[in-house]
Motif scaffolding. Structure first.
Motif, PDB file in Angstrom:
ATOM      1  N   ALA A 180      41.871  14.624 -19.435  1.00 35.98           N
ATOM      2  CA  ALA A 180      42.705  14.782 -20.363  1.00 35.98           C
ATOM      3  C   ALA A 180      42.861  13.666 -21.558  1.00 35.98           C
ATOM      4  O   ALA A 180      42.860  13.941 -22.766  1.00 35.98           O
ATOM      5  CB  ALA A 180      44.327  14.657 -19.798  1.00 35.98           C
ATOM      6  N   MET A 181      42.205  12.496 -21.118  1.00 38.06           N
ATOM      7  CA  MET A 181      42.313  11.197 -21.964  1.00 38.06           C
ATOM      8  C   MET A 181      41.082  11.619 -23.228  1.00 38.06           C
ATOM      9  O   MET A 181      41.361  11.363 -24.325  1.00 38.06           O
ATOM     10  CB  MET A 181      41.964   9.955 -21.360  1.00 38.06           C
ATOM     11  CG  MET A 181      42.984   9.168 -20.732  1.00 38.06           C
ATOM     12  SD  MET A 181      42.690   7.523 -20.094  1.00 38.06           S
ATOM     13  CE  MET A 181      43.983   7.405 -18.679  1.00 38.06           C
ATOM     14  N   MET A 182      40.084  12.188 -22.388  1.00 35.54           N
ATOM     15  CA  MET A 182      38.883  12.508 -23.560  1.00 35.54           C
ATOM     16  C   MET A 182      39.407  13.411 -24.593  1.00 35.54           C
ATOM     17  O   MET A 182      38.905  13.351 -25.748  1.00 35.54           O
ATOM     18  CB  MET A 182      37.784  12.988 -22.574  1.00 35.54           C
ATOM     19  CG  MET A 182      36.907  11.972 -22.047  1.00 35.54           C
ATOM     20  SD  MET A 182      36.432  12.752 -20.293  1.00 35.54           S
ATOM     21  CE  MET A 182      35.183  14.008 -20.831  1.00 35.54           C
ATOM     22  N   ASP A 183      40.524  14.505 -24.198  1.00 38.18           N
ATOM     23  CA  ASP A 183      40.887  15.398 -24.792  1.00 38.18           C
ATOM     24  C   ASP A 183      42.187  14.717 -26.005  1.00 38.18           C
ATOM     25  O   ASP A 183      42.785  15.467 -26.740  1.00 38.18           O
ATOM     26  CB  ASP A 183      41.484  16.831 -24.318  1.00 38.18           C
ATOM     27  CG  ASP A 183      39.942  17.475 -23.638  1.00 38.18           C
ATOM     28  OD1 ASP A 183      39.119  17.346 -24.012  1.00 38.18           O
ATOM     29  OD2 ASP A 183      40.437  17.987 -22.557  1.00 38.18           O
ATOM     30  N   GLY A 184      42.427  13.348 -25.735  1.00 37.48           N
ATOM     31  CA  GLY A 184      43.634  12.899 -26.305  1.00 37.48           C
ATOM     32  C   GLY A 184      45.031  13.288 -25.766  1.00 37.48           C
ATOM     33  O   GLY A 184      45.756  13.209 -26.504  1.00 37.48           O
ATOM     34  N   GLU A 185      44.781  13.970 -24.716  1.00 35.29           N
ATOM     35  CA  GLU A 185      46.336  14.524 -24.286  1.00 35.29           C
ATOM     36  C   GLU A 185      46.972  13.823 -23.115  1.00 35.29           C
ATOM     37  O   GLU A 185      47.904  13.980 -22.575  1.00 35.29           O
ATOM     38  CB  GLU A 185      45.804  15.857 -23.577  1.00 35.29           C
ATOM     39  CG  GLU A 185      45.465  16.861 -24.718  1.00 35.29           C
ATOM     40  CD  GLU A 185      44.902  18.156 -24.236  1.00 35.29           C
ATOM     41  OE1 GLU A 185      44.829  19.090 -25.058  1.00 35.29           O
ATOM     42  OE2 GLU A 185      44.968  18.323 -22.817  1.00 35.29           O
ATOM     43  N   ALA A 186      46.348  12.569 -22.879  1.00 35.06           N
ATOM     44  CA  ALA A 186      46.894  11.688 -21.625  1.00 35.06           C
ATOM     45  C   ALA A 186      46.495  10.167 -22.308  1.00 35.06           C
ATOM     46  O   ALA A 186      45.549   9.970 -22.926  1.00 35.06           O
ATOM     47  CB  ALA A 186      46.331  11.740 -20.367  1.00 35.06           C
ATOM     48  N   ASN A 187      47.212   9.256 -21.980  1.00 32.38           N
ATOM     49  CA  ASN A 187      46.994   8.094 -22.568  1.00 32.38           C
ATOM     50  C   ASN A 187      46.982   6.983 -21.595  1.00 32.38           C
ATOM     51  O   ASN A 187      46.035   6.005 -21.811  1.00 32.38           O
ATOM     52  CB  ASN A 187      48.382   7.563 -23.395  1.00 32.38           C
ATOM     53  CG  ASN A 187      48.677   8.597 -24.653  1.00 32.38           C
ATOM     54  OD1 ASN A 187      49.590   9.293 -24.224  1.00 32.38           O
ATOM     55  ND2 ASN A 187      48.189   8.421 -25.545  1.00 32.38           N
ATOM     56  N   ALA A 188      47.182   6.775 -20.670  1.00 33.50           N
ATOM     57  CA  ALA A 188      47.354   5.697 -19.635  1.00 33.50           C
ATOM     58  C   ALA A 188      47.427   6.115 -18.106  1.00 33.50           C
ATOM     59  O   ALA A 188      48.258   7.056 -17.895  1.00 33.50           O
ATOM     60  CB  ALA A 188      48.131   4.682 -19.921  1.00 33.50           C
ATOM     61  N   THR A 189      46.564   5.292 -17.354  1.00 29.98           N
ATOM     62  CA  THR A 189      46.944   5.851 -15.754  1.00 29.98           C
ATOM     63  C   THR A 189      46.609   4.621 -14.940  1.00 29.98           C
ATOM     64  O   THR A 189      45.745   3.546 -15.450  1.00 29.98           O
ATOM     65  CB  THR A 189      45.906   6.984 -15.143  1.00 29.98           C
ATOM     66  OG1 THR A 189      46.436   6.913 -13.735  1.00 29.98           O
ATOM     67  CG2 THR A 189      44.535   6.523 -15.074  1.00 29.98           C
ATOM     68  N   VAL A 190      47.357   4.107 -13.859  1.00 32.48           N
ATOM     69  CA  VAL A 190      47.099   2.980 -12.963  1.00 32.48           C
ATOM     70  C   VAL A 190      46.170   3.481 -11.599  1.00 32.48           C
ATOM     71  O   VAL A 190      46.630   4.341 -11.043  1.00 32.48           O
ATOM     72  CB  VAL A 190      48.515   2.528 -12.482  1.00 32.48           C
ATOM     73  CG1 VAL A 190      48.274   1.241 -11.780  1.00 32.48           C
ATOM     74  CG2 VAL A 190      49.277   2.202 -13.885  1.00 32.48           C
ATOM     75  N   GLU A 191      45.128   2.820 -11.522  1.00 33.39           N
ATOM     76  CA  GLU A 191      44.264   3.511 -10.521  1.00 33.39           C
ATOM     77  C   GLU A 191      44.828   3.312  -9.162  1.00 33.39           C
ATOM     78  O   GLU A 191      45.339   1.895  -8.901  1.00 33.39           O
ATOM     79  CB  GLU A 191      42.714   2.872 -10.623  1.00 33.39           C
ATOM     80  CG  GLU A 191      41.774   3.367  -9.729  1.00 33.39           C
ATOM     81  CD  GLU A 191      40.436   2.853 -10.031  1.00 33.39           C
ATOM     82  OE1 GLU A 191      40.266   1.668 -10.125  1.00 33.39           O
ATOM     83  OE2 GLU A 191      39.569   3.690 -10.070  1.00 33.39           O
TER      84      GLU A 191
END
Ligand code: GZL
Length: 313
Positions: A250-261
């Motif tokens: 999703a981040m690669m598609d610009g559709e998500a911004n951040a996640t905590v691993e």
């Protein structure tokens, strides 16, 4: 003798005799599926016999599984407790049978901490804070109405990830939590609840950000945002927790911004603690904390996506 990394020959032989019963919640999320896969490989690497019971996200099934492991006389019991309360009775039965219990990835509320040997979890309050602080930094002084998809009601990560995020919201007047509801950590429910948020908010143009307690609910919500004709990751910022492969897609598609691993490998430290306890009587700390790391679109999501293949997500 089994050549097991980090174990002496004796304890490797010892490990070969060890049987662990694992009461797993289910497979509600990609992260949970990865935890199950990794737990199996960590057991195999140590020559430990692992019995996994899938509770389909029901506490009564976990209680039945723990009772069955006690009856079988396993050497240790692992539990990922679906909710935080209601464990004292069944864990007392394990204690009476002198079977050590280790909690994985979630914690419990109990008056008697002797009921478990150790808990291997991340700091889920910290995860909520990290998500909140990323959002605060990203929006600056801009007014930001936020909607929240909570994890399973009564689970320690849902309680704590809300707590940590709420602390940050309270410290920034421009951050406003306008809707908050459980999506039960699943993609389907995350999509469904996000649809209701968008409808309730006149189509969602006023929503500035989504905070989801796990990536799976975020991925479901992203679908709902697109179907509503809005751009996830731009019109509505998306921040969540787990760092599963699909959030990086999703981040690669610009559709998500951040996640905590959140590492899916809670079992490695848990097996090592049990082996040291059984071999040498070493009592582990009550809490073995796993790391939390923020990833954003700036952290080469394509490379991270690739690095997470083959782990059973
Ligand atoms: C958190 C863990 C949560 C994950 C979800 O430690 O219990 O449960 O964040 C999973 O993906 O459902």
């Amino acid at each position: 003798v089994l050549a097991v990394a980090g174990l002496s020959a004796i304890s490797a032989a010892q490990a070969a005799d060890l049987t662990v019963g694992f009461s797993q919640i289910g497979s509600e999320s990609g992260w949970r599926a990865a935890e199950t896969t990794v737990t199996k490989s960590e057991a195999e690497a140590r020559g430990i016999t692992l019995k996994i019971a899938d509770a389909q996200q029901k506490q009564e099934n976990q209680i039945k599984a723990i009772r069955s492991f006690v009856a079988q006389g396993v050497d240790a019991i692992f539990v990922a407790p679906v909710v935080a309360t209601g464990w004292d009775t069944v864990l007392s039965e394990a204690k009476d049978a002198e079977i050590p219990v280790v909690l994985l990835d979630r914690s419990i509320e109990t008056t008697n901490p002797d009921l478990y040997l150790t808990a291997v979890t991340s700091d889920t309050v910290h995860e909520g804070r990290v998500a909140g602080e990323w959002l605060a930094k990203t929006v600056g002084d801009r007014d930001c109405p936020i909607v929240e998809l909570q994890g399973t009601v009564g689970s320690s990560p849902a309680i704590n990830r809300k707590k940590g995020f709420d602390e940050v919201v309270a410290a920034h007047d421009n951050l406003k939590l306008i809707r908050s509801q459980t999506g039960d950590f699943t993609r389907a429910k995350g999509k469904e609840v996000m649809e209701s948020f968008l409808k309730a908010e006149g189509g969602g143009k006023s929503i500035c950000a989504l905070y989801a307690h796990n990536d799976d609910m975020a991925v479901g919500a992203i679908q709902a945002i697109k179907e509503a004709g809005l751009k996830p990751g731009q019109d509505i910022l998306v921040v969540s927790i787990d760092a599963v492969p699909d959030i990086f897609k999703a981040m690669m598609d610009g559709e998500a911004n951040a996640t905590v691993e959140l590492t899916p490998n809670m079992a490695g430290p848990a097996f090592d603690a049990i082996l040291a306890f059984k071999d040498k009587g070493t009592v582990p700390p009550k809490w073995i904390q796993t790391e939390s790391k923020l990833y954003t679109q700036a952290d080469d999501p394509a490379a991270v996506y690739k690095s997470k293949q083959g782990l059973g997500y």
